[in-house]
Design a protein around this motif. Sequence first.
Motif, PDB file in Angstrom:
ATOM      1  N   ASN A 380      35.929  34.288  33.528  1.00 21.62           N
ATOM      2  CA  ASN A 380      37.360  34.110  33.247  1.00 21.62           C
ATOM      3  C   ASN A 380      38.225  34.399  34.472  1.00 21.62           C
ATOM      4  OD1 ASN A 380      36.766  36.824  33.301  1.00 21.62           O
ATOM      5  ND2 ASN A 380      38.185  37.373  31.649  1.00 21.62           N
ATOM      6  N   ARG A 381      37.659  34.170  35.658  1.00 20.99           N
ATOM      7  CA  ARG A 381      38.381  34.493  36.896  1.00 20.99           C
ATOM      8  C   ARG A 381      39.669  33.687  37.052  1.00 20.99           C
ATOM      9  NH1 ARG A 381      33.626  32.077  37.975  1.00 20.99           N
ATOM     10  NH2 ARG A 381      33.642  30.004  38.950  1.00 20.99           N
ATOM     11  N   SER A 382      39.661  32.432  36.622  1.00 22.26           N
ATOM     12  CA  SER A 382      40.871  31.613  36.755  1.00 22.26           C
ATOM     13  C   SER A 382      42.014  32.187  35.930  1.00 22.26           C
ATOM     14  CB  SER A 382      40.584  30.170  36.336  1.00 22.26           C
ATOM     15  OG  SER A 382      39.678  29.567  37.229  1.00 22.26           O
ATOM     16  N   GLN A 383      41.720  32.574  34.677  1.00 24.41           N
ATOM     17  CA  GLN A 383      42.759  33.155  33.838  1.00 24.41           C
ATOM     18  C   GLN A 383      43.256  34.488  34.394  1.00 24.41           C
ATOM     19  OE1 GLN A 383      39.829  31.887  32.967  1.00 24.41           O
ATOM     20  NE2 GLN A 383      39.791  31.108  30.837  1.00 24.41           N
ATOM     21  N   LEU A 384      42.320  35.320  34.881  1.00 21.90           N
ATOM     22  CA  LEU A 384      42.716  36.613  35.423  1.00 21.90           C
ATOM     23  C   LEU A 384      43.570  36.463  36.682  1.00 21.90           C
ATOM     24  CD1 LEU A 384      39.398  38.642  34.985  1.00 21.90           C
ATOM     25  CD2 LEU A 384      41.517  38.888  33.670  1.00 21.90           C
ATOM     26  N   SER A 385      43.265  35.459  37.506  1.00 20.76           N
ATOM     27  CA  SER A 385      44.042  35.277  38.731  1.00 20.76           C
ATOM     28  C   SER A 385      45.465  34.809  38.437  1.00 20.76           C
ATOM     29  CB  SER A 385      43.339  34.273  39.653  1.00 20.76           C
ATOM     30  OG  SER A 385      43.334  32.978  39.075  1.00 20.76           O
ATOM     31  N   MET A 386      45.665  34.185  37.267  1.00 16.70           N
ATOM     32  CA  MET A 386      46.992  33.684  36.907  1.00 16.70           C
ATOM     33  C   MET A 386      47.737  34.610  35.960  1.00 16.70           C
ATOM     34  SD  MET A 386      47.050  30.949  38.680  1.00 16.70           S
ATOM     35  CE  MET A 386      48.514  30.135  38.034  1.00 16.70           C
ATOM     36  N   ARG A 387      47.203  35.789  35.748  1.00 18.32           N
ATOM     37  CA  ARG A 387      47.862  36.751  34.855  1.00 18.32           C
ATOM     38  C   ARG A 387      49.264  37.056  35.363  1.00 18.32           C
ATOM     39  NH1 ARG A 387      44.587  42.094  33.309  1.00 18.32           N
ATOM     40  NH2 ARG A 387      43.511  40.560  31.985  1.00 18.32           N
ATOM     41  N   SER A 388      50.155  37.332  34.447  1.00 18.38           N
ATOM     42  CA  SER A 388      51.552  37.596  34.796  1.00 18.38           C
ATOM     43  C   SER A 388      51.668  38.694  35.844  1.00 18.38           C
ATOM     44  CB  SER A 388      52.325  38.002  33.528  1.00 18.38           C
ATOM     45  OG  SER A 388      53.652  38.325  33.850  1.00 18.38           O
ATOM     46  N   GLY A 389      52.455  38.434  36.853  1.00 17.50           N
ATOM     47  CA  GLY A 389      52.675  39.398  37.928  1.00 17.50           C
ATOM     48  C   GLY A 389      51.706  39.268  39.076  1.00 17.50           C
ATOM     49  N   ARG A 390      50.678  38.422  38.923  1.00 22.68           N
ATOM     50  CA  ARG A 390      49.701  38.264  39.997  1.00 22.68           C
ATOM     51  C   ARG A 390      50.007  37.038  40.858  1.00 22.68           C
ATOM     52  NH1 ARG A 390      43.816  40.104  37.411  1.00 22.68           N
ATOM     53  NH2 ARG A 390      44.469  42.278  37.013  1.00 22.68           N
ATOM     54  N   ILE A 391      49.617  37.137  42.104  1.00 20.26           N
ATOM     55  CA  ILE A 391      49.852  36.074  43.083  1.00 20.26           C
ATOM     56  C   ILE A 391      48.498  35.476  43.451  1.00 20.26           C
ATOM     57  CG2 ILE A 391      50.755  35.532  45.366  1.00 20.26           C
ATOM     58  CD1 ILE A 391      52.390  38.216  45.093  1.00 20.26           C
ATOM     59  N   LEU A 392      48.296  34.190  43.178  1.00 18.58           N
ATOM     60  CA  LEU A 392      47.039  33.546  43.540  1.00 18.58           C
ATOM     61  C   LEU A 392      47.011  33.340  45.052  1.00 18.58           C
ATOM     62  CD1 LEU A 392      44.377  32.182  42.676  1.00 18.58           C
ATOM     63  CD2 LEU A 392      45.674  30.038  42.495  1.00 18.58           C
ATOM     64  N   LEU A 393      45.967  33.855  45.707  1.00 16.24           N
ATOM     65  CA  LEU A 393      45.855  33.770  47.165  1.00 16.24           C
ATOM     66  C   LEU A 393      44.885  32.681  47.623  1.00 16.24           C
ATOM     67  CD1 LEU A 393      45.735  37.585  48.023  1.00 16.24           C
ATOM     68  CD2 LEU A 393      47.700  36.036  48.218  1.00 16.24           C
ATOM     69  N   ALA A 394      43.763  32.544  46.926  1.00 20.47           N
ATOM     70  CA  ALA A 394      42.762  31.550  47.330  1.00 20.47           C
ATOM     71  C   ALA A 394      41.766  31.356  46.209  1.00 20.47           C
ATOM     72  CB  ALA A 394      42.042  31.987  48.616  1.00 20.47           C
ATOM     73  N   ARG A 395      41.149  30.172  46.220  1.00 18.22           N
ATOM     74  CA  ARG A 395      40.091  29.884  45.259  1.00 18.22           C
ATOM     75  C   ARG A 395      38.879  29.330  45.998  1.00 18.22           C
ATOM     76  NH1 ARG A 395      43.627  27.335  41.056  1.00 18.22           N
ATOM     77  NH2 ARG A 395      43.771  28.804  39.322  1.00 18.22           N
ATOM     78  N   GLN A 396      37.707  29.763  45.583  1.00 19.61           N
ATOM     79  CA  GLN A 396      36.450  29.194  46.015  1.00 19.61           C
ATOM     80  C   GLN A 396      35.640  28.844  44.770  1.00 19.61           C
ATOM     81  OE1 GLN A 396      34.857  32.123  48.889  1.00 19.61           O
ATOM     82  NE2 GLN A 396      35.359  30.634  50.489  1.00 19.61           N
ATOM     83  N   PRO A 397      34.553  28.083  44.923  1.00 24.06           N
ATOM     84  CA  PRO A 397      33.817  27.656  43.731  1.00 24.06           C
ATOM     85  C   PRO A 397      33.427  28.783  42.789  1.00 24.06           C
ATOM     86  CG  PRO A 397      33.041  26.445  45.646  1.00 24.06           C
ATOM     87  CD  PRO A 397      34.017  27.452  46.153  1.00 24.06           C
ATOM     88  N   GLU A 398      33.058  29.943  43.329  1.00 20.09           N
ATOM     89  CA  GLU A 398      32.595  31.036  42.475  1.00 20.09           C
ATOM     90  C   GLU A 398      33.501  32.259  42.504  1.00 20.09           C
ATOM     91  OE1 GLU A 398      30.048  30.613  40.520  1.00 20.09           O
ATOM     92  OE2 GLU A 398      29.557  28.629  41.336  1.00 20.09           O
ATOM     93  N   VAL A 399      34.591  32.194  43.257  1.00 19.54           N
ATOM     94  CA  VAL A 399      35.448  33.380  43.433  1.00 19.54           C
ATOM     95  C   VAL A 399      36.912  32.958  43.449  1.00 19.54           C
ATOM     96  CG1 VAL A 399      35.896  35.437  44.835  1.00 19.54           C
ATOM     97  CG2 VAL A 399      33.641  34.365  44.910  1.00 19.54           C
ATOM     98  N   SER A 400      37.746  33.778  42.827  1.00 14.44           N
ATOM     99  CA  SER A 400      39.200  33.631  42.948  1.00 14.44           C
ATOM    100  C   SER A 400      39.768  34.913  43.532  1.00 14.44           C
ATOM    101  CB  SER A 400      39.843  33.354  41.584  1.00 14.44           C
ATOM    102  OG  SER A 400      39.467  32.085  41.091  1.00 14.44           O
TER     103      SER A 400
END
Length: 434
Positions: A380-400
Amino acid sequence: MRRIRLMLALCALVLLSGCGASPMSETLYRLPKLPWEYEALEAKIDELLEDGAEYAAPTSGSNLQSVQMVDLDGDREEEAIAFFRRAGDERPLKIYIFRAAEDGYEQYCMIEGTSNSIYSVNYVDLDGDGWREILAGIRGELDVQNLSVWSVRTGEPRRLLLTGYTRYAARDMDGNGQQELIVLRSDEENYAVADLYAWNGTELALHASLHLSKTVAELSRLTAGTLSDGTTALFVTFVTQDGAAATDIMTVEEGVLRSVKKSADAGSAYHFLDLYPSDVNADGVTEVPEPMPFVQTDPEAGVYYRVCWRQYDGSGESTVVRQTYPDAQSGWSLTLPEGWDERVSVSRRSGADGNAVTFSLVNGEETEPFLTIYTLTGDNRSQLSMRSGRILLARQPEVSYAAELHGEGLGMIDEKTLRESFALSAAEWTTGEN
């Protein structure tokens, strides 16, 4: 099998030179036909293999192929240098040099050696005659390494130098247009010594030597670079058994090796983080990494380090041009804004979804978090990275990667600076040293 291996290597050379496959469907998966001159070279190689020779490719350095295409004489026609071993021969190691001829390739000369393997090979014009010499690092019995330098200009190999070595570098150190050869070796007490060789008109002669600070057993890497005043320099990194690292810096001035910085100097040792001198800020100057611990607020927690990247000038004076926090475990780094020195502590926590690194402002015995960077690896890394108050910095195939500013960063960092300062770590790919 050996024939197929050579065919594939030569086909790769052809493809890199611009040859393409036919669009016809029946030829899409067919190997491209080799030019006739490469077919002639292949025939020469096959003769050697059928006569009992076997490939003996170098095992380290940047030139690792069994057959290497190099323009030795500067005529824009590549020579083929092939590395073989003949078991049972008094001189089993064979280096064949083939030159282009009207009917393909013909043998130009051959270098022989008593060793069974080549550690590394390089090609440098050290005598200024327009021909590159062949620099072969040979590993003999008891892991003793010797460096042989061969001139093949006349068609009769002439050895210009044979010396024991641990590392070497060929570089124009003093800007006179001539390549110098700097060889690192051990003295009688196993301490590292740098020898400077240069062409004197008749031979490759030893011009100067310089004792370095530590032993060859502690030698980790030799890096060619540039000082802040534009001077060419060599950076020698040593790492001790207890994980302390330090760097010697040397230059060449009027034919003499000169020490700019010695790792034996007071305050020169630092904790080794698997980082080496490099141009970290892409300004053309080489920086030396010197880790410094962040404030440790929990004696039972691990020690975390910020890295001060120092530029040196010819007099040995240094300036910190950048500070970073490298998180090798998670594969990212952060360029630190000014002021992140003795007022910041770092902590880490791990869980099923990844880990989080938190930076806190230290005020006496109180700590207040202002930034957390998350490395998210769960499903559920995609959902956790978009949680309110969080800033998405980068995405890789297996890591956010995401971040959260606490108290809007407490004046230590803002979102714009965070995005500009965060970077994924580039994995270092190396085939070894000469």
